[in-house]
Each structure stands twice: as C-alpha cells, then as structure tokens.
Design a protein around this motif. Structure first.
Motif, PDB file in Angstrom:
ATOM      1  N   PRO A 130      -8.813  -0.053  -7.495  1.00 22.45           N
ATOM      2  CA  PRO A 130      -8.886   1.224  -6.772  1.00 22.45           C
ATOM      3  C   PRO A 130      -7.938   2.257  -7.392  1.00 22.45           C
ATOM      4  O   PRO A 130      -6.815   1.920  -7.791  1.00 22.45           O
ATOM      5  CB  PRO A 130      -8.455   0.852  -5.352  1.00 22.45           C
ATOM      6  CG  PRO A 130      -8.636  -0.630  -5.261  1.00 22.45           C
ATOM      7  CD  PRO A 130      -8.416  -1.173  -6.628  1.00 22.45           C
ATOM      8  N   GLN A 131      -8.354   3.505  -7.426  1.00 17.75           N
ATOM      9  CA  GLN A 131      -7.534   4.556  -8.022  1.00 17.75           C
ATOM     10  C   GLN A 131      -6.193   4.731  -7.310  1.00 17.75           C
ATOM     11  O   GLN A 131      -5.160   4.929  -7.970  1.00 17.75           O
ATOM     12  CB  GLN A 131      -8.307   5.881  -8.038  1.00 17.75           C
ATOM     13  CG  GLN A 131      -7.635   6.975  -8.870  1.00 17.75           C
ATOM     14  CD  GLN A 131      -7.441   6.562 -10.316  1.00 17.75           C
ATOM     15  OE1 GLN A 131      -8.340   5.987 -10.923  1.00 17.75           O
ATOM     16  NE2 GLN A 131      -6.266   6.832 -10.865  1.00 17.75           N
ATOM     17  N   PRO A 132      -6.140   4.684  -5.956  1.00 19.70           N
ATOM     18  CA  PRO A 132      -4.826   4.789  -5.292  1.00 19.70           C
ATOM     19  C   PRO A 132      -3.843   3.703  -5.754  1.00 19.70           C
ATOM     20  O   PRO A 132      -2.646   3.970  -5.887  1.00 19.70           O
ATOM     21  CB  PRO A 132      -5.164   4.639  -3.807  1.00 19.70           C
ATOM     22  CG  PRO A 132      -6.586   5.079  -3.698  1.00 19.70           C
ATOM     23  CD  PRO A 132      -7.239   4.637  -4.961  1.00 19.70           C
ATOM     24  N   LEU A 133      -4.360   2.505  -5.987  1.00 24.15           N
ATOM     25  CA  LEU A 133      -3.489   1.420  -6.461  1.00 24.15           C
ATOM     26  C   LEU A 133      -2.989   1.711  -7.870  1.00 24.15           C
ATOM     27  O   LEU A 133      -1.813   1.490  -8.178  1.00 24.15           O
ATOM     28  CB  LEU A 133      -4.250   0.102  -6.423  1.00 24.15           C
ATOM     29  CG  LEU A 133      -3.482  -1.154  -6.880  1.00 24.15           C
ATOM     30  CD1 LEU A 133      -2.267  -1.394  -6.008  1.00 24.15           C
ATOM     31  CD2 LEU A 133      -4.395  -2.369  -6.858  1.00 24.15           C
ATOM     32  N   LEU A 134      -3.846   2.231  -8.725  1.00 18.95           N
ATOM     33  CA  LEU A 134      -3.443   2.576 -10.090  1.00 18.95           C
ATOM     34  C   LEU A 134      -2.424   3.708 -10.079  1.00 18.95           C
ATOM     35  O   LEU A 134      -1.462   3.702 -10.867  1.00 18.95           O
ATOM     36  CB  LEU A 134      -4.669   2.970 -10.913  1.00 18.95           C
ATOM     37  CG  LEU A 134      -5.691   1.857 -11.183  1.00 18.95           C
ATOM     38  CD1 LEU A 134      -6.906   2.417 -11.917  1.00 18.95           C
ATOM     39  CD2 LEU A 134      -5.053   0.736 -12.001  1.00 18.95           C
ATOM     40  N   ASP A 135      -2.608   4.685  -9.191  1.00 20.33           N
ATOM     41  CA  ASP A 135      -1.649   5.793  -9.098  1.00 20.33           C
ATOM     42  C   ASP A 135      -0.287   5.300  -8.623  1.00 20.33           C
ATOM     43  O   ASP A 135       0.756   5.731  -9.129  1.00 20.33           O
ATOM     44  CB  ASP A 135      -2.179   6.861  -8.140  1.00 20.33           C
ATOM     45  CG  ASP A 135      -3.428   7.554  -8.678  1.00 20.33           C
ATOM     46  OD1 ASP A 135      -3.653   7.486  -9.906  1.00 20.33           O
ATOM     47  OD2 ASP A 135      -4.173   8.150  -7.869  1.00 20.33           O
ATOM     48  N   ARG A 136      -0.302   4.395  -7.649  1.00 24.50           N
ATOM     49  CA  ARG A 136       0.966   3.840  -7.157  1.00 24.50           C
ATOM     50  C   ARG A 136       1.678   3.055  -8.250  1.00 24.50           C
ATOM     51  O   ARG A 136       2.895   3.160  -8.426  1.00 24.50           O
ATOM     52  CB  ARG A 136       0.697   2.940  -5.950  1.00 24.50           C
ATOM     53  CG  ARG A 136       1.969   2.375  -5.346  1.00 24.50           C
ATOM     54  CD  ARG A 136       1.666   1.354  -4.274  1.00 24.50           C
ATOM     55  NE  ARG A 136       2.883   0.771  -3.763  1.00 24.50           N
ATOM     56  CZ  ARG A 136       2.984  -0.439  -3.256  1.00 24.50           C
ATOM     57  NH1 ARG A 136       1.901  -1.208  -3.181  1.00 24.50           N
ATOM     58  NH2 ARG A 136       4.138  -0.908  -2.822  1.00 24.50           N
ATOM     59  N   ARG A 137       0.902   2.264  -9.001  1.00 25.11           N
ATOM     60  CA  ARG A 137       1.493   1.503 -10.105  1.00 25.11           C
ATOM     61  C   ARG A 137       2.132   2.430 -11.128  1.00 25.11           C
ATOM     62  O   ARG A 137       3.241   2.178 -11.613  1.00 25.11           O
ATOM     63  CB  ARG A 137       0.416   0.649 -10.771  1.00 25.11           C
ATOM     64  CG  ARG A 137       0.861   0.012 -12.093  1.00 25.11           C
ATOM     65  CD  ARG A 137      -0.280  -0.760 -12.744  1.00 25.11           C
ATOM     66  NE  ARG A 137       0.063  -1.125 -14.103  1.00 25.11           N
ATOM     67  CZ  ARG A 137      -0.187  -0.386 -15.170  1.00 25.11           C
ATOM     68  NH1 ARG A 137      -0.788   0.795 -15.029  1.00 25.11           N
ATOM     69  NH2 ARG A 137       0.146  -0.794 -16.367  1.00 25.11           N
ATOM     70  N   ALA A 138       1.461   3.528 -11.487  1.00 22.38           N
ATOM     71  CA  ALA A 138       1.996   4.458 -12.474  1.00 22.38           C
ATOM     72  C   ALA A 138       3.289   5.107 -11.972  1.00 22.38           C
ATOM     73  O   ALA A 138       4.257   5.271 -12.736  1.00 22.38           O
ATOM     74  CB  ALA A 138       0.952   5.523 -12.791  1.00 22.38           C
TER      75      ALA A 138
END
Length: 354
Positions: free
Chosen positions: A86-94
């Motif tokens: 999911p994009q929100p998860l990728l944004d949080r990781r970044a």
C-alpha cells in the motif's frame, strides 16, 4: 503368511543396517538446488501472503530501534513475489528511513564503527568499519594485535587468530582443502567482523579455536617469511572445517551482500546451519532474508532437508512388517475371539436357565 512376514522382517533389517551405516545416523539429506527452489516457493506462497507480509512490515516499522536490514529484505521479498505494498505504508517507510538514516545519524554511526566494531550496528555505516577487516590488511592487524597481547602476557583472542590465519593462508589452504580462495578470504573477513560485533555462536567459532590449537605447526613459526610459508604450517585435516565455514559465509556474502549476510550470521548456531543457509541463498537469491523472516529460522532450515531414501525404505519396510504381522495374527485372534464368545454365551444361558 508366516513366510511373507519373515521376508518383510529380513528386508526391514537390511534397510535398517544401511541406515545405521550413514554418517552420524543421518536420517535427512540435503535437497538438490531444484528441489530447494520448489520447496521454498511452495512455503512462501503459503506464508508470505500480501496480508501476512504487510502485517510483518508494519510490525517491524513499529519497533524501536528499527531493523532496517530486515525491513529492506521484506520490501525486496514483496517485489520478488509480485506483491504491491500500500502507498501509505511505503510513504511511512520512506519518512522513517529519512529519520533514522539521515546524514547526521549516519555520520555518527560511521565514526563509531570506524573506532570499534563492537559499537557497530547493521546500518549503512557498517561499511566504515568493515572496509579494512575483510582484507589481508585486517588479518595482519589482527595477528599483530594478538601477538602484542601474547608478548605482554595478556589474554589472546584465539578465535581472531584462527580467522586471521585462515584469511591470510586462504590461497595455500584451498590447495589442500578444496574451495575458492576468494570466497574463503571474504568469509573469514565477515567472521572477524561478526566476532568483534559479538554475533557468532560458540559452535560456529569452535572450528577456528581448534584450527589455532591443533591445526598449526607452531614449532616452525619462527621460520615463516611469507604467506606461502604460513600456509605450509597448516595441518589440512584440522583446518578444513574452518575453511569450509569461511567459504560458506563467503558464498552467502556474494549472494546477499555484507549487511544481510551479517544479519543471518547472528542467527546461525552451527557450521551445518551456515552450509544450509548458503545453499538456500543459491536458490532464493535476494529473497533469502525475507524468507528467513517470514518462515522463521527452524522452518527455513528444515525446508532445506528431506527424508533420505534409506529412511523412507526403512519406514516402508516397518509398515510392511506390521501389516504382515497383523495379517498373520488375524486368524488366531479371530479363533480366540470365537472361543471367548462361546464361553460367554454358555455362561449367560446357564444363568437364564437357573
């Protein structure tokens, strides 16, 4: 039926004899590379589902401190398995990556690593402390340092000396022990780094202790003038287990890189574990650490083995023997049952007549 049972018993005994003759009575054998790939693919299809992978990644991001080696491995596994995160998860990781691995934090970690490997973490700064230790220069530094300790009457790190000896003499040793010189050198360097970081299990470093104690002709050491002379001091039969461990870890590093290899080394307990993980990395490639994380250590290692043909044959023989024995005893049991049934019936009739 008696003859059939006897033949089955003899066949079972024959296979049990073969099984007992196996090295260390080993009931399991390593899978071939193609079998490994199939076994791990099947297990990952069941365990590394999108839901499970996302949940594990979120749990790792919630930790403090965060293990970025594992986080990156899980992202790589998702990509390899064709799972869209999911994009929100990728944004949080970044965002968390920028927070934990910014240039200020990396600079501090790099300085600590350069000063003492015991202060290293498995971050990008590890390169600052590993550059020297995976070269021959690191071996020479280790021998010089421990030699100074010996001369001063201080405790000597025998493991470090054994690793340094294997690293320096790798080219000469592989002539006697088999293997690849480059893999041995890289593996011995990784072992030193892991040892200094406290990431090696006692059984994994035992071959190097034995190599120092019994694998070197110490009486001829004063006459050594070159690396070739040093290799000539080796007793190949004693040194071979240490070389094999170093070579397995060198292969692991070649497939996964230094950080992931060092992370996995922290979970290895024996030289056999190192060999199994190195073989698994040949089949899994960059998915290795992600598979280790999703499957767990015990199952990951167990998937690399299968029942040996001898054990399967013995199991079939025992089953056949039991079947034959039951078939042989069935008529006797039936006759006994009929006789007991008659006695019970007579007793009941007598009670009724009375």
């Amino acid at each position: 039926m008696a003859l059939l049972a006897l033949c089955s018993l003899l066949w079972t005994g024959w296979w049990l004899r073969d099984l007992a003759a196996m090295p260390v009575f080993e009931p399991f054998v390593a899978r071939t590379e193609s079998q490994l790939a199939v076994a791990y693919d099947r297990a990952l299809t069941r365990e590394a589902t999108p839901e499970a992978l996302i949940a594990r990644l979120e749990a790792r991001l919630d930790e403090d401190p965060r293990d970025w080696v594992v986080i990156e491995a899980l992202v790589e596994l998702a990509t390899a398995q064709g799972i869209a995160l999911p994009q929100p998860l990728l944004d949080r990781r970044a965002a968390l990556d920028a927070e934990d691995n910014g240039w200020i934090a990396s600079g501090i970690d790099c300085l600590a690593c350069s000063w003492d490997l015991r202060d290293c973490t498995l971050s990008g700064a590890l390169a600052c402390g590993i550059a020297v230790n995976v070269t021959v220069l690191g071996d020479l530094v280790a021998l010089t340092r421990e030699g100074a300790h010996y001369a001063a009457g201080e405790p000597v790190d025998q493991v470090d000396v054994g690793i340094a000896f294997v690293g320096i003499a790798a080219t000469g040793l592989v002539v006697f022990t088999g293997g690849t010189s480059y893999a041995v050198k890289v593996g011995s360097g990784l072992l030193r780094v892991a040892h200094r970081m406290g990431r090696l299990a006692p059984d994994l470093i035992a071959p190097f202790r034995r190599a120092v104690a019994f694998g070197i002709d110490w009486g001829r050491l004063p006459a050594v003038r070159s690396a070739d002379d040093l290799a000539g001091l080796a007793r190949p039969a004693v040194i071979r287990p240490a070389v094999e461990v170093a070579q397995d870890l060198g292969r692991l590093n070649a497939r996964l890189g230094t950080r992931q290899a060092l992370h996995l080394m922290g979970g290895l307990d024996t030289p056999a574990d190192a060999a199994r993980v190195a073989r698994a990395s040949e089949a899994l490639g960059p998915r290795t650490l992600g598979a280790w994380e999703m499957l767990g250590k015990s199952r990951f290692l167990r998937l690399g083995l299968r029942f040996s043909d001898e054990l399967l044959a013995a199991m079939v023989g025992i089953f056949s023997l039991m079947t034959s024995a039951l078939a042989l005893l069935a008529p006797l049991v039936a006759r006994m049952g009929r006789g007991a049934g008659r006695l019970v019936l007579r007793g009941v009739l007598r009670l009724v007549i009375r």
